[in-house]
Design a protein around this motif. Structure first.
Motif, short mmCIF file in Angstrom:
data_model
loop_
_atom_site.label_atom_id
_atom_site.label_comp_id
_atom_site.label_asym_id
_atom_site.label_seq_id
_atom_site.Cartn_x
_atom_site.Cartn_y
_atom_site.Cartn_z
N GLY A 113 0.76 -1.19 -0.07
CA GLY A 113 -0.03 0.04 -0.09
C GLY A 113 0.78 1.30 0.17
O GLY A 113 0.28 2.53 0.20
N CYS A 114 2.14 1.15 -0.29
CA CYS A 114 2.98 2.17 -0.03
C CYS A 114 3.15 2.97 -1.51
O CYS A 114 3.64 2.08 -2.60
CB CYS A 114 4.23 2.08 0.55
N GLY A 115 3.35 4.23 -1.57
CA GLY A 115 3.52 4.88 -2.77
C GLY A 115 4.54 5.80 -2.57
O GLY A 115 4.86 6.71 -3.51
N ALA A 129 -5.23 5.68 11.27
CA ALA A 129 -5.90 6.24 10.00
C ALA A 129 -6.19 5.41 8.73
O ALA A 129 -5.48 4.26 8.71
CB ALA A 129 -5.30 7.48 9.67
N PRO A 130 -7.15 5.62 8.09
CA PRO A 130 -7.33 4.80 6.82
C PRO A 130 -5.80 5.01 5.71
O PRO A 130 -5.46 6.22 5.82
CB PRO A 130 -8.62 5.32 6.24
N GLY A 131 -5.58 4.08 5.07
CA GLY A 131 -4.49 4.22 4.10
C GLY A 131 -4.96 5.23 2.99
O GLY A 131 -6.17 5.22 2.58
N TYR A 132 -4.24 6.20 2.56
CA TYR A 132 -4.09 7.12 1.55
C TYR A 132 -4.03 6.30 0.07
O TYR A 132 -3.09 5.55 -0.02
CB TYR A 132 -3.23 8.23 1.44
N ALA A 133 -4.83 6.36 -0.96
CA ALA A 133 -4.70 5.84 -2.03
C ALA A 133 -3.68 6.20 -2.97
O ALA A 133 -3.91 7.19 -4.12
CB ALA A 133 -6.29 5.67 -2.80
N ALA A 157 -10.42 12.79 -3.07
CA ALA A 157 -12.06 12.31 -2.73
C ALA A 157 -12.27 11.53 -1.47
O ALA A 157 -13.35 11.60 -0.71
CB ALA A 157 -12.56 11.52 -4.04
N ASP A 158 -11.28 10.27 -1.46
CA ASP A 158 -11.69 9.45 -0.14
C ASP A 158 -10.68 9.78 1.11
O ASP A 158 -10.86 8.80 1.97
CB ASP A 158 -11.44 8.00 -0.67
N CYS A 159 -9.79 10.64 0.81
CA CYS A 159 -8.81 10.83 2.12
C CYS A 159 -9.46 11.40 3.22
O CYS A 159 -10.26 12.35 3.39
CB CYS A 159 -7.84 11.89 1.43
N MET A 160 -8.97 10.71 4.37
CA MET A 160 -9.38 11.00 5.71
C MET A 160 -8.24 10.86 6.62
O MET A 160 -8.34 10.38 8.01
CB MET A 160 -10.64 9.98 6.32
N VAL A 161 -6.87 11.23 6.12
CA VAL A 161 -5.82 10.87 6.74
C VAL A 161 -5.30 11.81 7.51
O VAL A 161 -5.68 13.16 7.45
CB VAL A 161 -4.61 10.49 5.85
#
Length: 403
Positions: free
Chosen positions: A44-46, A198-202, A303-307
């Motif tokens: 999941g790492c960018g 926190a949730p993972g960032y896409a 859009a989906d970020c909640m980090v």
């Protein structure tokens, strides 16, 4: 409590001062990324998808200290890559602590036991160990068996040595609330000082694109977890209002300048998670970045970020404006039964732009330009009767590919 009282007082005083002086944008935490190189390749790492020439770059000790001086944030999170691969990391940490900055060194802990003697316990220093769940979950997340056990062993040794230790738990789609609750129980039993989650960032370059949570799933997951945690006294290193946000009870907008990132390229625009340009100075970052172009509702990639790197600062600033609200949430925990607040509309968000390849090309050119030119190879000839220790240089030979 997860955050020492003196740290909470100093950070709180800093935030209040910014409000009193009318400063609109200010950093709360400096994200310092002295290298991209890592000894893991998490699905999941960018952050590590760069050519070797870029992965080999390091910020110097002075560059790290200068970044702190520019930003002036009270808290510094040293991330990566894996910071313990940086040979000068102990000197960097000592320099930041000497300035009485609260420093969190983020690590996967594979090198922690080996490197621990290079550091000293301090009220200004904490290890922040990456653990994405129990043994099976974490080892799957980092794509390597045995990492969880090594991390836990290092945590226990660090606690025995008198260090503060927190964990950083990133959550992905498919996580089971009961299993997460059990994991939080486990790490509390280990004696860690706090949990950051926190949730993972896409990340667009992450190998695994199938397991990033959208916002609705994030809210439901954390609401279910917090319901299971009622009365268990889990200690989080984050604002209660950020946790309330994760559970769908706050309609916050991102504060990307709250946790600015300085890495080997410069000051990253607009935030730690999303690199779409770089500024040469902190002042340029703050003054010239088009902040309104980013954030949920403004940009597709957000859009989906909640980090926490985008929303923790929002929560802290909200606590200053509504101290009675944070007191209530801190006392009773995040709401888990009432309807969630309405979601931010995505109707007017601008489409994503993809600039990674261009940035890599520009940085590779910059690295090549900084490399000193090789001296021409000198062909040595000998004249008859000359001393073997005194060669005579001929004209430079043409360089070859082997040079």
């Amino acid at each position: 409590m997860a955050v020492p009282i003196m740290q909470a007082v100093r950070v709180g005083s800093y935030v209040v001062k910014q409000h009193i002086t009318g400063r609109k944008r200010y950093p709360l935490v400096l994200m310092l990324e002295p290298l991209f190189r890592c000894n893991l390749a998490c699905a999941g790492c960018g952050k590590i998808d760069y050519p070797a020439a870029i992965l080999n770059q390091r910020m110097t000790v002075q560059e790290c200290l200068d970044a702190d001086a520019e930003a002036g944030a009270p808290v510094i999170a040293v991330a990566g890559g894996e910071p313990l691969l940086h040979k000068e990391m102990p000197e960097i940490i000592r320099g930041l602590i000497a300035r009485k900055k609260y420093v969190y060194l983020c690590t996967n802990a594979l090198l922690l036991e080996k490197k621990m003697d290079d550091y000293e316990p301090s009220p200004f220093f904490s290890w922040d160990v990456h653990l994405d769940g129990d043994k099976a979950q974490h080892d799957a997340s980092v794509c390597q068996d045995g990492v969880y056990e090594r991390a836990v062993a290092a945590i226990k040794k660090a606690k025995a040595r008198g260090f503060r230790v927190s964990i950083n738990c990133t959550v992905f789609d498919g996580a089971d609330p009961q299993r997460m609750a059990n994991f939080f129980d486990e790490v509390m039993a280990m004696g860690v000082d706090g949990i950051m989650t926190a949730p993972g960032y896409a990340y667009e370059r992450a190998p695994d694109q199938a397991h990033f949570l959208n916002r609705q799933k994030t809210k439901q997951l954390f609401r279910d977890v917090f319901r299971l945690g009622k009365g268990k006294k889990w200690r989080f290193t984050q604002s209660p209002l950020f946790l309330n946000f994760l559970a769908g009870n706050e309609q916050y907008h991102c504060t990307p300048w709250g946790k600015p990132l300085r890495n080997v390229f410069g000051w990253q625009r607009p935030c730690y998670l999303l690199g779409e340009g770089y500024a040469k100075s902190f002042r340029e970052l703050m003054e010239d970045t088009k902040w309104d172009d980013y954030g949920t509702g403004n940009y597709e990639k957000c859009a989906d970020c909640m980090v926490h790197s985008g929303y923790e600062s929002t929560a802290v600033m909200d606590a200053v404006r509504r101290p009675w609200h944070i007191a209530k949430v801190a006392l009773f925990g995040p709401e888990t039964e009432k309807p969630m607040v309405p979601e931010i509309s995505l109707a007017n968000q601008r489409p994503a732009q993809y600039v990674f390849s261009k940035q890599v090309e520009e940085q590779m050119e910059a690295i090549a330009a900084r490399k000193p030119a090789k001296a021409p190879r000198v062909k040595v000839v000998r004249t008859e009767g000359a001393n073997d220790e005194s060669p005579k240089a001929a004209a430079p030979a043409e360089s070859t590919a082997a040079d």
